[in-house]
Design an enzyme around this catalytic site. Sequence first.
Site, PDB file in Angstrom:
ATOM      1  N   HIS A  65     -92.761  48.703  -9.316  1.00 44.21           N
ATOM      2  CA  HIS A  65     -93.086  48.548  -7.895  1.00 44.21           C
ATOM      3  C   HIS A  65     -92.757  49.788  -7.073  1.00 44.21           C
ATOM      4  O   HIS A  65     -93.188  49.913  -5.931  1.00 44.21           O
ATOM      5  CB  HIS A  65     -92.372  47.319  -7.313  1.00 44.21           C
ATOM      6  N   ASP A 113     -92.207  44.183 -14.119  1.00 42.26           N
ATOM      7  CA  ASP A 113     -91.844  45.253 -13.180  1.00 42.26           C
ATOM      8  C   ASP A 113     -91.104  46.366 -13.919  1.00 42.26           C
ATOM      9  O   ASP A 113     -89.884  46.502 -13.823  1.00 42.26           O
ATOM     10  CB  ASP A 113     -90.990  44.666 -12.057  1.00 42.26           C
ATOM     11  N   SER A 208     -83.653  50.156  -6.412  1.00 42.26           N
ATOM     12  CA  SER A 208     -84.723  49.722  -7.302  1.00 42.26           C
ATOM     13  C   SER A 208     -84.921  50.697  -8.460  1.00 42.26           C
ATOM     14  O   SER A 208     -84.909  51.907  -8.283  1.00 42.26           O
ATOM     15  CB  SER A 208     -86.040  49.612  -6.530  1.00 42.26           C
ATOM     16  N   GLY A 209     -85.115  50.118  -9.640  1.00 41.58           N
ATOM     17  CA  GLY A 209     -85.364  50.940 -10.813  1.00 41.58           C
ATOM     18  C   GLY A 209     -84.118  51.332 -11.568  1.00 41.58           C
ATOM     19  O   GLY A 209     -84.197  51.803 -12.701  1.00 41.58           O
TER      20      GLY A 209
END
Length: 264
Positions: A65, A113, A208-209
């Site tokens: 994402h 994701d 994120s990630g």
Amino acid sequence: MLLLLLLASASLLLPWAGAGRIIGGWEAKPHSRPYMAYLSIRSVSGNYQCGGFLIRPDAVLSAAHCVAGETKVNIAVTLGAHNISQNERSQQKFHVDHWVIHPNYSKNHHVNDIMLLKLNPRAKLTKEVSYIPLPSHNESVGPGTTCEVAGWGWTSQTQNETSVLMEVNLKVQSNEECEKYFKSSYDHQSMVCVGDDDRKKSTWKGDSGGPLVCNGKAHGIVSYGRKCCIFPTVFTRVLYFGPWIHEELRKFALQDLPDSTSSD
């Protein structure tokens, strides 16, 4: 840490765009997490950041994402950083030309994701830059397991920022805990439910990630959470995607990915 907001359409959730900061955590010992990667992303919609982690000298794992749906994307990866605002001698910087998003990633349902980025040239392994192993087929983590998350994301829900790497300990929660809040958006096979029972610690925007590290291995990837609250949060389950990861790494070893996989 960096948690991306969940789906707007559900009014509860939104996948976190950009890496966030750790909430309720502390500054990491400099270079104690040599696998951490900082992704600086530019696109038509703006500039933002995400986290990631080195799994091989030529490969970084992150969340789909972070770039999915964007156009004219430019990604710069920094390894070996502690204070991302400084030009530390330990840092290695890469302009990423090739990456691959899981073909079945869905922005609306937050499934699959996961994204792999190819580094060219390969990273030079040092005491400040090293990869983290992935779990093998029999190394799943269950509820109650204490894991670690790190990132350069927001340190509060009100956008307090930090330039240094932050970290926090979080526990794996039961699947039922996430199903209660996220309903059908949560898939227990491909996702891990994580959080702090006291609701004082979490990943947040900008994280994120980044990796969920349990027993020294990367078991999860910061994916999404609730728009209103910091508990619970959802991570992509790395173990579930083992076959896909290894197949893409095999392609990395053979040749560059087609340009079409690294554009819009």
